[in-house]
Design a protein around this motif. Structure first.
Motif, PDB file in Angstrom:
ATOM      1  N   LEU A  34      -3.926   6.185   8.127  1.00 58.43           N
ATOM      2  CA  LEU A  34      -4.029   4.857   7.535  1.00 58.43           C
ATOM      3  C   LEU A  34      -2.664   4.346   7.076  1.00 58.43           C
ATOM      4  O   LEU A  34      -2.338   3.181   7.277  1.00 58.43           O
ATOM      5  CB  LEU A  34      -5.007   4.876   6.358  1.00 58.43           C
ATOM      6  CG  LEU A  34      -6.471   5.053   6.734  1.00 58.43           C
ATOM      7  CD1 LEU A  34      -7.314   5.308   5.494  1.00 58.43           C
ATOM      8  CD2 LEU A  34      -6.982   3.842   7.491  1.00 58.43           C
ATOM      9  N   ARG A  35      -1.872   5.210   6.484  1.00 52.44           N
ATOM     10  CA  ARG A  35      -0.524   4.803   6.066  1.00 52.44           C
ATOM     11  C   ARG A  35       0.306   4.421   7.276  1.00 52.44           C
ATOM     12  O   ARG A  35       1.039   3.439   7.252  1.00 52.44           O
ATOM     13  CB  ARG A  35       0.162   5.929   5.304  1.00 52.44           C
ATOM     14  CG  ARG A  35      -0.312   6.066   3.896  1.00 52.44           C
ATOM     15  CD  ARG A  35       0.432   7.156   3.161  1.00 52.44           C
ATOM     16  NE  ARG A  35       0.011   7.204   1.774  1.00 52.44           N
ATOM     17  CZ  ARG A  35       0.251   8.196   0.966  1.00 52.44           C
ATOM     18  NH1 ARG A  35       0.920   9.253   1.394  1.00 52.44           N
ATOM     19  NH2 ARG A  35      -0.168   8.173  -0.278  1.00 52.44           N
ATOM     20  N   SER A  36       0.203   5.205   8.323  1.00 53.92           N
ATOM     21  CA  SER A  36       0.960   4.928   9.536  1.00 53.92           C
ATOM     22  C   SER A  36       0.547   3.598  10.148  1.00 53.92           C
ATOM     23  O   SER A  36       1.387   2.796  10.548  1.00 53.92           O
ATOM     24  CB  SER A  36       0.745   6.063  10.539  1.00 53.92           C
ATOM     25  OG  SER A  36       1.376   5.756  11.758  1.00 53.92           O
ATOM     26  N   SER A  37      -0.742   3.344  10.215  1.00 55.05           N
ATOM     27  CA  SER A  37      -1.206   2.099  10.827  1.00 55.05           C
ATOM     28  C   SER A  37      -0.873   0.892   9.952  1.00 55.05           C
ATOM     29  O   SER A  37      -0.677  -0.203  10.456  1.00 55.05           O
ATOM     30  CB  SER A  37      -2.711   2.152  11.092  1.00 55.05           C
ATOM     31  OG  SER A  37      -3.447   2.152   9.899  1.00 55.05           O
ATOM     32  N   LYS A  38      -0.791   1.087   8.654  1.00 57.67           N
ATOM     33  CA  LYS A  38      -0.478  -0.015   7.751  1.00 57.67           C
ATOM     34  C   LYS A  38       0.991  -0.400   7.852  1.00 57.67           C
ATOM     35  O   LYS A  38       1.333  -1.562   7.694  1.00 57.67           O
ATOM     36  CB  LYS A  38      -0.811   0.376   6.305  1.00 57.67           C
ATOM     37  CG  LYS A  38      -0.706  -0.773   5.341  1.00 57.67           C
ATOM     38  CD  LYS A  38      -1.242  -0.401   3.980  1.00 57.67           C
ATOM     39  CE  LYS A  38      -1.218  -1.613   3.066  1.00 57.67           C
ATOM     40  NZ  LYS A  38      -1.725  -1.311   1.735  1.00 57.67           N
ATOM     41  N   THR A  39       1.857   0.546   8.143  1.00 53.16           N
ATOM     42  CA  THR A  39       3.285   0.264   8.203  1.00 53.16           C
ATOM     43  C   THR A  39       3.772   0.015   9.620  1.00 53.16           C
ATOM     44  O   THR A  39       4.904  -0.386   9.805  1.00 53.16           O
ATOM     45  CB  THR A  39       4.109   1.418   7.594  1.00 53.16           C
ATOM     46  OG1 THR A  39       3.816   2.624   8.291  1.00 53.16           O
ATOM     47  CG2 THR A  39       3.804   1.569   6.115  1.00 53.16           C
ATOM     48  N   TYR A  69       4.669  -3.346   2.004  1.00 52.34           N
ATOM     49  CA  TYR A  69       3.717  -2.282   2.305  1.00 52.34           C
ATOM     50  C   TYR A  69       4.166  -0.957   1.694  1.00 52.34           C
ATOM     51  O   TYR A  69       3.352  -0.144   1.290  1.00 52.34           O
ATOM     52  CB  TYR A  69       3.568  -2.101   3.814  1.00 52.34           C
ATOM     53  CG  TYR A  69       2.860  -3.236   4.490  1.00 52.34           C
ATOM     54  CD1 TYR A  69       3.526  -4.024   5.410  1.00 52.34           C
ATOM     55  CD2 TYR A  69       1.531  -3.520   4.211  1.00 52.34           C
ATOM     56  CE1 TYR A  69       2.884  -5.075   6.045  1.00 52.34           C
ATOM     57  CE2 TYR A  69       0.879  -4.573   4.828  1.00 52.34           C
ATOM     58  CZ  TYR A  69       1.556  -5.347   5.749  1.00 52.34           C
ATOM     59  OH  TYR A  69       0.916  -6.380   6.352  1.00 52.34           O
ATOM     60  N   LEU A 110       2.478   2.426  -1.477  1.00 45.38           N
ATOM     61  CA  LEU A 110       2.288   3.803  -1.027  1.00 45.38           C
ATOM     62  C   LEU A 110       2.809   4.820  -2.023  1.00 45.38           C
ATOM     63  O   LEU A 110       2.406   5.960  -2.016  1.00 45.38           O
ATOM     64  CB  LEU A 110       2.971   4.011   0.331  1.00 45.38           C
ATOM     65  CG  LEU A 110       2.410   3.198   1.488  1.00 45.38           C
ATOM     66  CD1 LEU A 110       3.240   3.445   2.742  1.00 45.38           C
ATOM     67  CD2 LEU A 110       0.965   3.545   1.752  1.00 45.38           C
TER      68      LEU A 110
END
Length: 61
Positions: free
Chosen positions: A30-35, A56, A60
């Motif tokens: 989720l962090r990867s897809s958000k950034t 973003y 985090l």
């Protein structure tokens, strides 16, 4: 604690550890897809109101 209780405890521990790993992988995804910038892919032009990713990154941490 007898041997059967110890085995049950260890099984629960292993299941909890596996679940924690799955949750951590989901958080990372989720962090990867958000950034990661994602194109809309609809072929239409869009406004140039893009900004950097600092907005973003702050939530985090």
């Amino acid at each position: 604690m007898n041997n059967e209780e110890k085995k049950q405890y260890l099984r629960r521990y292993q299941a909890a550890k596996k679940r924690a790993k799955m949750i951590q992988e989901e958080i990372d995804e989720l962090r990867s897809s958000k950034t990661s910038p994602v194109g809309l892919g609809d072929g239409l032009p869009h406004g140039s109101g893009t900004s950097d990713l600092s907005g973003y990154a702050v939530p985090l941490f």
